[in-house]
Design an enzyme around this catalytic site. Sequence first.
Site, PDB file in Angstrom:
ATOM      1  N   SER A   9       0.845  -1.192   0.000  1.00 31.32           N
ATOM      2  CA  SER A   9       0.000   0.000   0.000  1.00 31.32           C
ATOM      3  C   SER A   9       0.879   1.241   0.000  1.00 31.32           C
ATOM      4  O   SER A   9       2.102   1.157   0.026  1.00 31.32           O
ATOM      5  CB  SER A   9      -0.895   0.023   1.244  1.00 31.32           C
ATOM      6  OG  SER A   9      -0.113   0.265   2.391  1.00 31.32           O
ATOM      7  N   ALA A  10       0.202   2.393   0.027  1.00 33.05           N
ATOM      8  CA  ALA A  10       0.870   3.668   0.260  1.00 33.05           C
ATOM      9  C   ALA A  10       1.057   3.811   1.772  1.00 33.05           C
ATOM     10  O   ALA A  10       0.622   2.960   2.561  1.00 33.05           O
ATOM     11  CB  ALA A  10       0.016   4.807  -0.293  1.00 33.05           C
ATOM     12  N   ALA A  13      -1.662   3.169   5.613  1.00 28.50           N
ATOM     13  CA  ALA A  13      -2.814   2.330   5.291  1.00 28.50           C
ATOM     14  C   ALA A  13      -3.093   1.304   6.386  1.00 28.50           C
ATOM     15  O   ALA A  13      -4.111   0.624   6.336  1.00 28.50           O
ATOM     16  CB  ALA A  13      -2.597   1.625   3.960  1.00 28.50           C
ATOM     17  N   GLY A  14      -2.180   1.165   7.345  1.00 27.15           N
ATOM     18  CA  GLY A  14      -2.386   0.211   8.429  1.00 27.15           C
ATOM     19  C   GLY A  14      -1.676  -1.114   8.238  1.00 27.15           C
ATOM     20  O   GLY A  14      -2.066  -2.122   8.835  1.00 27.15           O
ATOM     21  N   SER A  16       1.273  -2.238   9.335  1.00 29.28           N
ATOM     22  CA  SER A  16       1.827  -2.791  10.582  1.00 29.28           C
ATOM     23  C   SER A  16       0.721  -3.263  11.512  1.00 29.28           C
ATOM     24  O   SER A  16       0.866  -4.284  12.195  1.00 29.28           O
ATOM     25  CB  SER A  16       2.704  -1.756  11.288  1.00 29.28           C
ATOM     26  OG  SER A  16       3.820  -1.437  10.487  1.00 29.28           O
ATOM     27  N   ASP A  88       7.769  -6.841   8.410  1.00 25.23           N
ATOM     28  CA  ASP A  88       7.286  -5.461   8.370  1.00 25.23           C
ATOM     29  C   ASP A  88       8.248  -4.628   7.520  1.00 25.23           C
ATOM     30  O   ASP A  88       9.451  -4.908   7.481  1.00 25.23           O
ATOM     31  CB  ASP A  88       7.216  -4.892   9.792  1.00 25.23           C
ATOM     32  CG  ASP A  88       6.414  -3.603   9.877  1.00 25.23           C
ATOM     33  OD1 ASP A  88       5.420  -3.459   9.138  1.00 25.23           O
ATOM     34  OD2 ASP A  88       6.777  -2.736  10.693  1.00 25.23           O
ATOM     35  N   GLU A  89       7.730  -3.607   6.855  1.00 24.76           N
ATOM     36  CA  GLU A  89       8.542  -2.714   6.015  1.00 24.76           C
ATOM     37  C   GLU A  89       9.353  -3.517   5.002  1.00 24.76           C
ATOM     38  O   GLU A  89      10.553  -3.328   4.820  1.00 24.76           O
ATOM     39  CB  GLU A  89       9.464  -1.841   6.883  1.00 24.76           C
ATOM     40  CG  GLU A  89       8.751  -1.042   7.958  1.00 24.76           C
ATOM     41  CD  GLU A  89       7.900   0.109   7.416  1.00 24.76           C
ATOM     42  OE1 GLU A  89       7.901   0.356   6.198  1.00 24.76           O
ATOM     43  OE2 GLU A  89       7.228   0.765   8.228  1.00 24.76           O
ATOM     44  N   ILE A 173      13.754   7.462   6.799  1.00 23.18           N
ATOM     45  CA  ILE A 173      12.783   6.940   7.749  1.00 23.18           C
ATOM     46  C   ILE A 173      11.952   8.091   8.303  1.00 23.18           C
ATOM     47  O   ILE A 173      12.485   9.112   8.720  1.00 23.18           O
ATOM     48  CB  ILE A 173      13.490   6.182   8.901  1.00 23.18           C
ATOM     49  CG1 ILE A 173      14.382   5.055   8.337  1.00 23.18           C
ATOM     50  CG2 ILE A 173      12.489   5.640   9.893  1.00 23.18           C
ATOM     51  CD1 ILE A 173      13.660   3.999   7.543  1.00 23.18           C
ATOM     52  N   CYS A 183      -3.546  10.110  -4.085  1.00 26.63           N
ATOM     53  CA  CYS A 183      -3.969   9.466  -5.321  1.00 26.63           C
ATOM     54  C   CYS A 183      -2.968   9.862  -6.403  1.00 26.63           C
ATOM     55  O   CYS A 183      -2.177  10.790  -6.224  1.00 26.63           O
ATOM     56  CB  CYS A 183      -5.393   9.880  -5.696  1.00 26.63           C
ATOM     57  SG  CYS A 183      -5.564  11.632  -6.131  1.00 26.63           S
TER      58      CYS A 183
END
EC number: 2.7.1.21
Length: 191
Positions: A9-10, A13-14, A16, A88-89, A173, A183
Site C-alpha cells: 500500500s501507500a 494504510a495500516g 503494521s 514489516d517494512e 525513515i 492518489c
Amino acid sequence: MAKLYFYYSAMNAGKSTILLQSAYNYKEKGMETLLFTPAIDSRFEKGKIHSRIGLSAEAVPFTDEMNLLEYTESYRTKHTSLACVLIDEAQFLTKKQVAQLTDIVDKLNLPVLAYGLRSDFRGEPFEGSLYLLIWADHLSEIKTICHCGRKAIMSARIDAEGRPVKSGEQVMIGGNESYIALCRKHFKGMA
C-alpha cells in the site's frame, strides 16, 4: 501448502496494524510466529514493530546482510511450533532476501506474510517491493485514501512545512511528519 504473500500500500494504510493482528491470530491458536523488522527503522524501539494505533510486538531486526532463510531455519530448531514468518517494512528487503523468503516457503513449508510500500516518494519501486511483486504467490493491496477521497496509491515525501520533496535519498525513515498518501492525480500535481 505454504505461500509467499505480499500486502502492499501507500503510507498510513495500516500495514503494521494488520501484520500485528495476523501475528496475534496465530498466537491465539497456539502457533508461534517469527517477526522481522528493518534495523534501519529508528522511529521507535529497535527490535519492535509499532503501529500508529498503539499496538506493538517484539521482532528481529534485519539488515541487508542478514540471511533470513538461515535465521528462520535456526529459529525453527528451537521453536518447533513456528507456523508463520511476518515481515514489516518489506520494501527494505534486498532481492537476495526476497529469494530467501521464497525458500522459506518452498523448502521449510512455512507461510511468509510480507507488508510494505509498493513505491518510494518519487514513484519508483523499492528493490524488495519489486521482487515481492514478481515472486509472491499472492498479492493484496491494502487501501487507504487521499485527502480528496480517492484511493491513495502513492506516498509523497513532504518537508516540515508540508511542501513536496522531489529529490533525495530513496530511504528516509519517517512517519506522518515526512510522508502523505496521495492518489495518482494529486501525486502528479505535486511535480
